[in-house]
Design a protein around this motif. Sequence first.
Motif: not given
Length: 364
Positions: A222-234, A236-240, A255-257, A287-295
């Motif tokens: 049900g989402c409009d877009q996907v956001v990708f995380l970095d390939a090495a550690s899954h 860091w937020v990269e881009e949509l 802040q922006t990656p 860099p901004y991590s998905i965990d930090q984003w949530r927190a």
Amino acid sequence: MASALPAFTLERNPQPVAIAERAKLLADPGFGRVFTDHMAIVRYTEGKGWHDARIAPRKPIALDPASAVLHYAQEIFEGLKAYRLADGTMAMFRPDANARRFNQSAERLAMPKLPEETFLESIRQLVRVDRDWFPTVEGGSLYIRPFMFANEVFLGVKPSAEYLYLVIISPVGGYFKSGASAVSIWVSQSYTRAAPGGTGAAKCGGNYAASLVAQAEASRHGCDQVVFLDAASHKWVEELGGMNVFFAFDDGSLQTPPLSGTILPGITRDSLMTLARAEGLTVREEPYSIDQWRADAASGRLTEAFACGTAAVVTPIGTVKSPEGEFKMGTGGPGQTTMRIKQKLVDIQHGIAPDPHGWVSRID
Ligand code: PLP
Ligand code: COI
């Protein structure tokens, strides 16, 4: 090899779309489904360089089934917009930046560079010929799509000896169908978009092909877009899939990656950073991590997030979903910083506000 600049010849479409039909299309064009009457086309042949530059009626192009692009995806593209300014003139936004990025993509895909002046001239001439195609819908523009692909008839894996460069124009309204005030995004954990050393910073069709299964996963949730995380550690937020991402904090900073080589160096991203800094805002490229984003969303430190790009302009992100659950920024609607910075950009693009950075390129 880039020899003398080819001059464009003009062949007008003998059967343009009827005026009444065009008016109907321009009242509600959506995104990427309506096209103008003409296209630009230039050929490249190894040893000869760029030649046979034409503005011609837009029509299907015949490809040999062994054309290299159909097998090995040696293809790049750009996306930029032309606007009708408040004073009635037509103008493009930062086309020189697109010309430069096109050649950076060409270099990564082992393709010949196109002289920047040929890139710019192809667009200027095409917009002039199709000047009656500006949408009448609020916020409408001409979305200009230059692209280049390998056209040698050969199945060996090597850089092609022949290429076609084309430009087509799609009159557009908003990118997102829903017209929602904020979009929802899905955090892809199964798929990544780009890895170090790969093609993430190039605007090549292959990157988008690789993103489609993740985008389909986003739609299923049900989402409009996907956001990708970095390939090495899954982590860091990269881009949509087709946009860069920004975060806005309660201390007024943004802040922006960073441009690490795996994300597209967005021209909208660059423009927004310049505008925000000129306003005195702190902008971090970190860099901004998905965990930090949530927190940070939970604590209220992060107040807003938004996506940006030529097609999407500036679009607030309201909700983030992942297999771990979902969270919202603020109340899940558009935030004040996002809307203020969007307005600043849009006012420059439409010639409503002064253009201190020389970004608006008029077409006579
Ligand atoms: N990232 C990706 C993957 C894109 O496709 C786009 C759109 O072009 C962007 C970012 C934003 O780039 P720009 O602002 O130059 O349109
Ligand atoms: C653009 O904004 O120009 C893009 O290429 C993104 C795409 C999703 C249309």
